[in-house]
Each structure stands twice: as structure tokens, then as C-alpha cells.
Write an enzyme that holds these catalytic residues in place. Structure first.
Site, PDB file in Angstrom:
ATOM      1  N   CYS A  13       1.421  -7.732   2.881  1.00 16.85           N
ATOM      2  CA  CYS A  13       1.130  -6.407   3.422  1.00 16.85           C
ATOM      3  C   CYS A  13      -0.017  -5.849   2.594  1.00 16.85           C
ATOM      4  CB  CYS A  13       2.375  -5.527   3.377  1.00 16.85           C
ATOM      5  SG  CYS A  13       2.967  -5.162   1.714  1.00 16.85           S
ATOM      6  N   ALA A  14      -0.160  -4.559   2.538  1.00 19.16           N
ATOM      7  CA  ALA A  14      -1.262  -3.969   1.777  1.00 19.16           C
ATOM      8  C   ALA A  14      -1.058  -4.097   0.271  1.00 19.16           C
ATOM      9  CB  ALA A  14      -1.442  -2.506   2.169  1.00 19.16           C
TER      10      ALA A  14
END
Length: 138
Positions: free
Chosen positions: A95-96
């Protein structure tokens, strides 16, 4: 000895920060599911690991790990049956920053997936390590 007496606060600060670093080192060693971008690349190349990006569509479109499958965090449980064919493959979730992918990994472990890895630091760390970014849809 006189130096330590006059500068006790610096010695205490050094001891406290050293202890904190040791705790983090020991804690990190116990969790083998957290992998660095370099370890992820090796897993992809050597064991044909599948990368699953759990970010939202807009984030994914801005750039992702090459050949990553896009399955947003909110769809993980709903689409776990579709992912059944990858049950024996290593899965690298990203994810980020690594937080959402860790939560997605917990969901997949509950669904019976065993080879789950989390990209430590997420796409931010991937980019920082100079790894390639793709904007193609997979």
C-alpha cells in the site's frame, strides 16, 4: 567518571535511545512477514511471488510495482475466493506506507493463506529504494 557525573542527562539519553533501538531490532527480527523492497524483488524473481496492491484506484494509477495486481483493501475478503489459485504462491501485499497491507495480510491469513508478506514502508519505501514503477493496469 567526572564527565558522566557532570553530563548524566546525556548518558541517560544515550542509554535510553540505545535500549529503544535494541527493542526495535529484536521486534523486527521476530516478524518475518515484513520485507524490504530488495527482499521483495528477490522473492518475485526467485519464487514467482505475486504482488497485490491494496490501495485505492487513484493511488494505484499514480504508480505501482510492475505487474502488481490491484485488489483494494475493501475488496480483499470479497475477492479472496478469486485469489484461491494463488494460495501456494508467496503473496507480497503493498500500500502507500505498509499499514493497510498489514491489515489485508491479517485477513488473508484468516482465510488460510500462509505465504503472506508485507512490503515494509509500502510504495514510499519502494520508490525510495529506486525500484521500478509502472503505470500500466494489471
Amino acid at each position: 567518571m567526572e564527565f558522566l557525573q557532570q553530563n548524566w542527562y546525556w548518558a541517560a539519553l544515550a542509554a535510553a535511545s540505545g535500549s529503544w533501538l535494541m527493542v526495535e531490532l529484536i521486534r523486527g527480527r521476530g516478524d518475518k512477514s515484513q520485507i524490504s523492497p530488495v527482499e521483495a524483488t528477490l522473492l518475485i524473481n526467485r519464487e514467482d511471488a505475486i504482488v497485490i496492491d491494496v490501495r485505492e484506484q487513484g493511488e494505484y494509477a499514480q504508480g505501482h510495482v510492475p505487474n502488481a495486481r490491484h485488489i483494494p483493501m475493501g475488496d480483499i475478503s470479497r475477492r479472496s475466493a478469486e485469489m484461491e489459485k494463488w494460495k501456494n504462491h508467496p503473496l507480497i501485499l503493498c500500500c502507500a506506507s505498509g499499514a493497510r497491507s498489514a491489515a489485508a495480510g491479517a485477513q488473508l491469513r484468516k482465510a488460510g493463506f500462509e505465504k503472506i508478506y508485507n512490503l515494509r514502508g509500502g510504495m514510499a519505501e519502494w520508490e525510495k529504494a529506486g525500484q521500478p514503477i509502472s503505470r500500466k493496469r494489471k
